[in-house]
Write a protein that holds these residues in place. Structure first.
Motif, PDB file in Angstrom:
ATOM      1  N   LYS A   1      -3.469  -7.436   7.396  1.00  0.00           N
ATOM      2  CA  LYS A   1      -4.395  -8.212   8.247  1.00  0.00           C
ATOM      3  C   LYS A   1      -3.704  -9.472   8.772  1.00  0.00           C
ATOM      4  N   ASN A   2      -2.769  -9.966   7.980  1.00  0.00           N
ATOM      5  CA  ASN A   2      -2.054 -11.181   8.378  1.00  0.00           C
ATOM      6  C   ASN A   2      -0.688 -10.881   9.003  1.00  0.00           C
ATOM      7  N   LYS A   3      -0.565  -9.636   9.493  1.00  0.00           N
ATOM      8  CA  LYS A   3       0.605  -9.228  10.289  1.00  0.00           C
ATOM      9  C   LYS A   3       1.934  -9.251   9.527  1.00  0.00           C
ATOM     10  N   ILE A   4       1.865  -9.013   8.215  1.00  0.00           N
ATOM     11  CA  ILE A   4       3.117  -8.872   7.466  1.00  0.00           C
ATOM     12  C   ILE A   4       3.224  -7.417   7.013  1.00  0.00           C
ATOM     13  N   LYS A   5       4.381  -6.815   7.289  1.00  0.00           N
ATOM     14  CA  LYS A   5       4.572  -5.414   6.894  1.00  0.00           C
ATOM     15  C   LYS A   5       4.637  -5.312   5.382  1.00  0.00           C
ATOM     16  N   VAL A   6       4.031  -4.264   4.853  1.00  0.00           N
ATOM     17  CA  VAL A   6       4.029  -4.150   3.401  1.00  0.00           C
ATOM     18  C   VAL A   6       4.104  -2.683   2.974  1.00  0.00           C
ATOM     19  N   PHE A   7       4.936  -2.434   1.967  1.00  0.00           N
ATOM     20  CA  PHE A   7       5.129  -1.081   1.451  1.00  0.00           C
ATOM     21  C   PHE A   7       4.309  -0.923   0.176  1.00  0.00           C
ATOM     22  N   GLY A   8       3.271  -0.104   0.263  1.00  0.00           N
ATOM     23  CA  GLY A   8       2.393   0.122  -0.885  1.00  0.00           C
ATOM     24  C   GLY A   8       1.072   0.657  -0.373  1.00  0.00           C
ATOM     25  N   PRO A   9       0.245   1.233  -1.256  1.00  0.00           N
ATOM     26  CA  PRO A   9      -1.038   1.786  -0.829  1.00  0.00           C
ATOM     27  C   PRO A   9      -2.110   0.717  -0.625  1.00  0.00           C
ATOM     28  N   THR A  10      -3.097   1.065   0.195  1.00  0.00           N
ATOM     29  CA  THR A  10      -4.246   0.179   0.425  1.00  0.00           C
ATOM     30  C   THR A  10      -5.091   0.107  -0.845  1.00  0.00           C
ATOM     31  N   LYS A  11      -6.038  -0.816  -0.816  1.00  0.00           N
ATOM     32  CA  LYS A  11      -6.946  -0.991  -1.958  1.00  0.00           C
ATOM     33  C   LYS A  11      -7.673   0.328  -2.270  1.00  0.00           C
ATOM     34  N   PHE A  12      -8.094   1.032  -1.233  1.00  0.00           N
ATOM     35  CA  PHE A  12      -8.829   2.284  -1.467  1.00  0.00           C
ATOM     36  C   PHE A  12      -7.925   3.307  -2.143  1.00  0.00           C
ATOM     37  N   ALA A  13      -6.722   3.510  -1.567  1.00  0.00           N
ATOM     38  CA  ALA A  13      -5.819   4.538  -2.118  1.00  0.00           C
ATOM     39  C   ALA A  13      -5.347   4.155  -3.521  1.00  0.00           C
ATOM     40  N   ALA A  14      -5.264   2.849  -3.801  1.00  0.00           N
ATOM     41  CA  ALA A  14      -4.800   2.398  -5.117  1.00  0.00           C
ATOM     42  C   ALA A  14      -5.807   2.735  -6.216  1.00  0.00           C
ATOM     43  N   LYS A  15      -7.018   3.159  -5.815  1.00  0.00           N
ATOM     44  CA  LYS A  15      -8.000   3.580  -6.823  1.00  0.00           C
ATOM     45  C   LYS A  15      -7.531   4.821  -7.581  1.00  0.00           C
ATOM     46  N   LEU A  16      -6.577   5.536  -7.006  1.00  0.00           N
ATOM     47  CA  LEU A  16      -6.020   6.693  -7.731  1.00  0.00           C
ATOM     48  C   LEU A  16      -5.506   6.251  -9.095  1.00  0.00           C
ATOM     49  N   GLU A  17      -5.009   5.014  -9.171  1.00  0.00           N
ATOM     50  CA  GLU A  17      -4.608   4.462 -10.470  1.00  0.00           C
ATOM     51  C   GLU A  17      -5.666   3.510 -11.034  1.00  0.00           C
ATOM     52  N   GLY A  18      -6.308   2.775 -10.156  1.00  0.00           N
ATOM     53  CA  GLY A  18      -7.212   1.706 -10.581  1.00  0.00           C
ATOM     54  C   GLY A  18      -8.517   2.187 -11.176  1.00  0.00           C
ATOM     55  N   SER A  19      -8.902   3.435 -10.870  1.00  0.00           N
ATOM     56  CA  SER A  19     -10.122   3.986 -11.464  1.00  0.00           C
ATOM     57  C   SER A  19      -9.882   5.427 -11.886  1.00  0.00           C
ATOM     58  N   LYS A  20      -9.898   5.638 -13.201  1.00  0.00           N
ATOM     59  CA  LYS A  20      -9.678   7.001 -13.703  1.00  0.00           C
ATOM     60  C   LYS A  20     -10.842   7.891 -13.287  1.00  0.00           C
TER      61      LYS A  20
END
Ligand code: AMP
Ligand code: GLY
Length: 421
Positions: free
Chosen positions: A84-103
């Motif tokens: 959102k602040n125009k910086i490129k970033v390598f990693g999943p979004t908050k939604f996709a990170a739920k694959l680990e963040g919520s069993k």
């Protein structure tokens, strides 16, 4: 280009060593990094979970790309914030990170898409749990739903234990977990499969086997990982195809159906039984210490892989590997994974530099030119070579030279591949 690497463990030091090889990178900032990364990059002492302060520092240092090592900032939405602040970033979004963040989220995806995994039940309260318990045979695996730094999984041999642990979880033992996941106990061999994934495709990033138990012969409580090796011969070609077709592709398609996508490292934690893969867990990052044994084997420029990923062009990339194998043994503070003391001096002056040896820092800090312990998992001794027997011998001789009286390590890392010789 200036880049930043988020995190301070062994995984981040090993990513930093690899990124340092890339000619396209001008400067690497490690946030906050450790004494190992300080030798090859610039550490910035910033709380990366304070996203606004992070952003101000990234702008000040003209950082154009951020690579995220650990799961917590990913699960908390660092990717959405930086994009959102125009910086490129390598990693999943908050939604996709739920694959680990919520069993519970990960298990629901499995159920909806027929992905092979242990039979399970998500429980919202103790009444619910008492009813569901009856459908499982002992031992039962009890898991806290949210992130728990590797401490939220319990293998329970009695009904009382299930009730005790579940009550603790419902009562807030792990702040991020309001639900309990009950799981069938799977018997087999554990192995991990890694990928880099973008919106349109993915490339495999190798295999590894970790050793989670604290003591030799796989005894004692679980840890973050006591040692690992790569490749893991148990993941043969036919198994790899099954992992991709039965687990990875259905998961990525499930995200697409939800109008979401995954981008970043994906760690597939597996139980292998009769040459069939079962998904135990997803991690939305590289493994630690698995990363430390995969990076030295990677021939392709990691920065190139990351750039292809950010342009959703991974499909066009062929990854190449060095011909050797790699293993690491983790040097830990006495008492880990329970209570241990920090600030103990570790002397590394007897270790001579060698091309096939990497001393990777994890829980260390530097004070008055001395290296002190600052965590449970302190150092990784990483060695490459032609066979695991000799590699382990080399690692053990380095650990003997370090001769750290306040620490301990497992001498049997790699037993699955060494005893079969
Ligand atoms: P997780 O955080 O889900 O990977 O669990 C940590 C560790 O617990 C795994 O690496 C396994 O050794 C063990 N484990 C988790 N789930 C199961 C299961 N369903 N059956 C057997 N072992 C499990
Ligand atoms: N070594 C296990 C993990 O990174 O989760």
């Amino acid at each position: 280009m200036n880049i930043a690497l988020i995190g301070s463990g062994g995984r981040e030091h090993s990513l930093c060593v690899k990124l340092k090889e890339s000619k396209q990178i001008n400067q690497i900032f490690c946030i906050p990094g450790n004494p190992g990364t300080a030798n090859i990059a610039q550490n910035l002492k910033i709380d990366f979970l304070n996203f606004n302060s992070l952003l101000a520092n990234l702008k000040y240092h003209k950082v154009k790309l951020v690579i995220v090592g650990p799961e917590e900032p990913l699960v908390k939405g660092i990717v959405n914030f930086l994009e959102k602040n125009k910086i490129k970033v390598f990693g999943p979004t908050k939604f996709a990170a739920k694959l680990e963040g919520s069993k519970a989220f990960m298990k629901s995806i499995c159920k909806e898409n027929n992905i092979p995994t242990a039979k399970f039940k998500i429980c919202k309260n103790i009444t619910d749990l008492k009813k569901s318990m009856k459908n499982f045979t002992l031992p039962v695996v009890v898991k806290a739903d949210g992130l728990a730094a590797g401490k939220g999984v319990f293998i329970c041999k009695t009904k009382n234990k299930i009730l005790k642990i579940s009550n603790e979880i419902f009562n807030g033992k792990f702040k991020s977990s309001k639900k309990v996941v009950l799981e069938e106990f799977l018997i087999g061999d554990e192995a991990s499969y890694f990928l880099a994934v973008d919106k349109k495709g993915f490339v495999p990033l190798g295999t590894a086997q970790d050793h989670k138990k604290v003591y030799e012969k796989e005894k004692g409580p679980n840890t973050g990982g006591m040692g690992a090796y790569s490749p893991a011969p148990i993941i043969n070609r036919s198994l790899e195809k099954k992992i991709i077709n039965k687990i990875v592709k259905p998961t990525l398609n499930a995200l697409k159906k939800k109008r979401e996508y995954f981008r970043g490292f994906l760690y597939v934690g597996l139980m292998i039984k009769d040459n069939e893969p079962y998904l135990i867990e997803y991690n939305v990052r590289m493994g630690d210490p698995e990363c430390q044994v995969i990076m030295p084997r990677l021939k392709t420029d990691l920065f190139k892989i990351i750039n292809y990923c950010l342009k959703d062009k991974l499909k066009n990339l062929r990854i190449s590997w060095k011909k050797y194998k790699c293993m690491t043994i983790v040097l830990c503070s006495k008492g880990y994974p329970g209570k241990y003391k920090n600030h103990k001096i570790i002397k590394l002056n007897k270790i001579r530099k060698k091309k096939n040896l990497f001393i990777i820092h994890a829980g260390t800090k530097k004070q008055n030119n001395k290296i002190l312990s600052a965590g449970g998992r302190v150092l990784n001794v990483v060695v490459t070579g032609q066979n695991f027997f000799n590699i382990r011998k080399n690692i053990l001789s380095v650990l003997q030279k370090i001769n750290w009286q306040d620490g301990f390590y497992r001498k049997d890392i790699g037993w699955r591949v060494i005893n079969k010789r």
